[in-house]
Design a protein around this motif. Sequence first.
Motif, mmCIF file in Angstrom:
data_model
loop_
_atom_site.group_PDB
_atom_site.id
_atom_site.type_symbol
_atom_site.label_atom_id
_atom_site.label_comp_id
_atom_site.label_asym_id
_atom_site.label_seq_id
_atom_site.Cartn_x
_atom_site.Cartn_y
_atom_site.Cartn_z
ATOM 1 N N LYS A 75 0.825 -1.206 0.000
ATOM 2 C CA LYS A 75 0.000 0.000 0.000
ATOM 3 C C LYS A 75 0.862 1.260 0.000
ATOM 4 O O LYS A 75 0.612 2.215 -0.733
ATOM 5 C CB LYS A 75 -0.891 0.012 1.253
ATOM 6 C CG LYS A 75 -2.318 -0.414 0.937
ATOM 7 C CD LYS A 75 -3.180 -0.232 2.172
ATOM 8 C CE LYS A 75 -4.264 -1.295 2.186
ATOM 9 N NZ LYS A 75 -4.776 -1.500 3.549
ATOM 10 N N LYS A 76 1.897 1.192 0.832
ATOM 11 C CA LYS A 76 2.813 2.321 0.945
ATOM 12 C C LYS A 76 3.505 2.573 -0.399
ATOM 13 O O LYS A 76 3.588 3.706 -0.874
ATOM 14 C CB LYS A 76 3.868 2.017 2.023
ATOM 15 C CG LYS A 76 4.148 3.188 2.920
ATOM 16 C CD LYS A 76 4.769 2.697 4.204
ATOM 17 C CE LYS A 76 6.125 3.318 4.468
ATOM 18 N NZ LYS A 76 6.819 2.579 5.547
ATOM 19 N N ILE A 77 3.978 1.463 -1.014
ATOM 20 C CA ILE A 77 4.657 1.574 -2.312
ATOM 21 C C ILE A 77 3.698 2.175 -3.342
ATOM 22 O O ILE A 77 4.075 3.056 -4.126
ATOM 23 C CB ILE A 77 5.172 0.202 -2.796
ATOM 24 C CG1 ILE A 77 6.309 -0.287 -1.880
ATOM 25 C CG2 ILE A 77 5.676 0.274 -4.241
ATOM 26 C CD1 ILE A 77 6.752 -1.710 -2.125
ATOM 27 N N GLU A 78 2.444 1.723 -3.314
ATOM 28 C CA GLU A 78 1.463 2.229 -4.292
ATOM 29 C C GLU A 78 1.262 3.732 -4.165
ATOM 30 O O GLU A 78 1.151 4.437 -5.160
ATOM 31 C CB GLU A 78 0.137 1.486 -4.123
ATOM 32 C CG GLU A 78 0.161 0.150 -4.856
ATOM 33 C CD GLU A 78 -0.999 -0.765 -4.481
ATOM 34 O OE1 GLU A 78 -1.698 -0.472 -3.487
ATOM 35 O OE2 GLU A 78 -1.175 -1.786 -5.178
ATOM 36 N N ARG A 95 9.600 -3.017 -8.702
ATOM 37 C CA ARG A 95 10.321 -4.247 -8.379
ATOM 38 C C ARG A 95 10.087 -4.620 -6.899
ATOM 39 O O ARG A 95 9.811 -5.756 -6.569
ATOM 40 C CB ARG A 95 11.814 -4.045 -8.643
ATOM 41 C CG ARG A 95 12.500 -5.351 -9.004
ATOM 42 C CD ARG A 95 13.873 -5.169 -9.639
ATOM 43 N NE ARG A 95 14.667 -4.135 -9.031
ATOM 44 C CZ ARG A 95 15.189 -3.096 -9.699
ATOM 45 N NH1 ARG A 95 14.986 -2.968 -10.997
ATOM 46 N NH2 ARG A 95 15.930 -2.197 -9.083
ATOM 47 N N GLU A 96 10.151 -3.587 -6.057
ATOM 48 C CA GLU A 96 9.921 -3.821 -4.622
ATOM 49 C C GLU A 96 8.516 -4.348 -4.374
ATOM 50 O O GLU A 96 8.306 -5.251 -3.569
ATOM 51 C CB GLU A 96 10.115 -2.521 -3.849
ATOM 52 C CG GLU A 96 11.273 -2.610 -2.865
ATOM 53 C CD GLU A 96 11.454 -1.329 -2.086
ATOM 54 O OE1 GLU A 96 10.592 -1.047 -1.228
ATOM 55 O OE2 GLU A 96 12.422 -0.599 -2.372
ATOM 56 N N LYS A 97 7.562 -3.795 -5.109
ATOM 57 C CA LYS A 97 6.165 -4.216 -4.963
ATOM 58 C C LYS A 97 6.019 -5.678 -5.395
ATOM 59 O O LYS A 97 5.379 -6.493 -4.711
ATOM 60 C CB LYS A 97 5.263 -3.318 -5.809
ATOM 61 C CG LYS A 97 3.787 -3.544 -5.534
ATOM 62 C CD LYS A 97 2.917 -2.774 -6.512
ATOM 63 C CE LYS A 97 1.497 -3.288 -6.472
ATOM 64 N NZ LYS A 97 0.714 -2.842 -7.625
ATOM 65 N N ALA A 98 6.673 -6.012 -6.522
ATOM 66 C CA ALA A 98 6.601 -7.376 -7.039
ATOM 67 C C ALA A 98 7.207 -8.359 -6.047
ATOM 68 O O ALA A 98 6.676 -9.455 -5.827
ATOM 69 C CB ALA A 98 7.315 -7.474 -8.377
ATOM 70 N N GLN A 99 8.295 -7.937 -5.427
ATOM 71 C CA GLN A 99 8.941 -8.810 -4.436
ATOM 72 C C GLN A 99 8.019 -9.072 -3.247
ATOM 73 O O GLN A 99 7.904 -10.192 -2.769
ATOM 74 C CB GLN A 99 10.250 -8.183 -3.945
ATOM 75 C CG GLN A 99 11.423 -8.445 -4.873
ATOM 76 C CD GLN A 99 12.637 -7.564 -4.538
ATOM 77 O OE1 GLN A 99 12.581 -6.715 -3.648
ATOM 78 N NE2 GLN A 99 13.710 -7.759 -5.287
ATOM 79 N N ALA A 100 7.356 -7.991 -2.813
ATOM 80 C CA ALA A 100 6.427 -8.130 -1.686
ATOM 81 C C ALA A 100 5.273 -9.048 -2.056
ATOM 82 O O ALA A 100 4.839 -9.882 -1.253
ATOM 83 C CB ALA A 100 5.909 -6.765 -1.261
ATOM 84 N N GLU A 101 4.783 -8.916 -3.280
ATOM 85 C CA GLU A 101 3.669 -9.774 -3.729
ATOM 86 C C GLU A 101 4.101 -11.247 -3.779
ATOM 87 O O GLU A 101 3.354 -12.132 -3.382
ATOM 88 C CB GLU A 101 3.174 -9.303 -5.094
ATOM 89 C CG GLU A 101 2.265 -8.093 -4.986
ATOM 90 C CD GLU A 101 2.030 -7.399 -6.327
ATOM 91 O OE1 GLU A 101 1.128 -6.544 -6.375
ATOM 92 O OE2 GLU A 101 2.747 -7.721 -7.284
ATOM 93 N N GLU A 102 5.311 -11.438 -4.232
ATOM 94 C CA GLU A 102 5.857 -12.796 -4.291
ATOM 95 C C GLU A 102 5.986 -13.386 -2.877
ATOM 96 O O GLU A 102 5.635 -14.544 -2.644
ATOM 97 C CB GLU A 102 7.246 -12.765 -4.943
ATOM 98 C CG GLU A 102 7.857 -14.134 -5.051
ATOM 99 C CD GLU A 102 8.345 -14.388 -6.473
ATOM 100 O OE1 GLU A 102 9.144 -15.299 -6.647
ATOM 101 O OE2 GLU A 102 7.916 -13.647 -7.386
ATOM 102 N N ALA A 103 6.491 -12.568 -1.970
ATOM 103 C CA ALA A 103 6.636 -13.022 -0.579
ATOM 104 C C ALA A 103 5.280 -13.424 -0.006
ATOM 105 O O ALA A 103 5.155 -14.434 0.694
ATOM 106 C CB ALA A 103 7.272 -11.920 0.256
#
Length: 236
Positions: A75-78, A95-103
């Motif tokens: 949410k913060k990244i968005e 990229r950071e958002k994608a990593q969080a989604e993957e996690a």
Amino acid sequence: MNEELKELLLLEEIESKISQIEKKLTEIPAQIEKLNQEKENILSKLYNIDREIKNLELTKKEREIDIQTFQEKIKKIESILEKVRTNEEYKMYLREKAQAEEAILELEDEILKIMEDLENLKKEREILAVQVEKEKEEIDKNIKELQEEIPKLEEELKKLKEEEKSLRNRIAPEVLAKYETIKQRVKNKKVIAKVENTTCTGCYTLIPPKVYSQLLKGEQLLTCPNCGRYLHYEPE
Ligand SMILES: [Zn+2]
């Protein structure tokens, strides 16, 4: 049969009953202890599975919190992404958002696996609980029986000892003294030996004919010339 012999036979029988009861009484506490240990072992199987379930539930909760943390991060990244100016920064945040989604996906997989394990463990626990309850009941029953036996045995022992005492008072001192001497010598074996086929069953030697014919009359208290035991002859 000779009266003294009758009393000696009775004395030997009572003494043997007394020692049997005394043996039982000393064994009971150890038997109870062993049963309690068995019960403890059975119950610990249940404690172990409960602990495993608790640990898994705790891990599940931790993973859920981890997911929340990642969701907040996304949410913060968005919100940052809306304000980003350069292309590079934009890419970095994506990229950071994608990593969080993957996690999050990985954590969700892990949670599913935990839930599956939990379900299996809970089924296992249900089956085990029934079994444990049954075994525990059986052990408790056995313990109770042993505990209830103690006062009964003590009561019986008291009666036998009284009987022994009065019997000893009735037997002539010299006869009794000889009985004790033989008893000391033969240790745990019989003080009064049966005569079978003209043989003393205490030492397995033949009784001399003279002693044997006196024995048949059954008037005197006789001893084996070989081993010294009192002799007991019962006509067939
Ligand atoms: Zn003998």
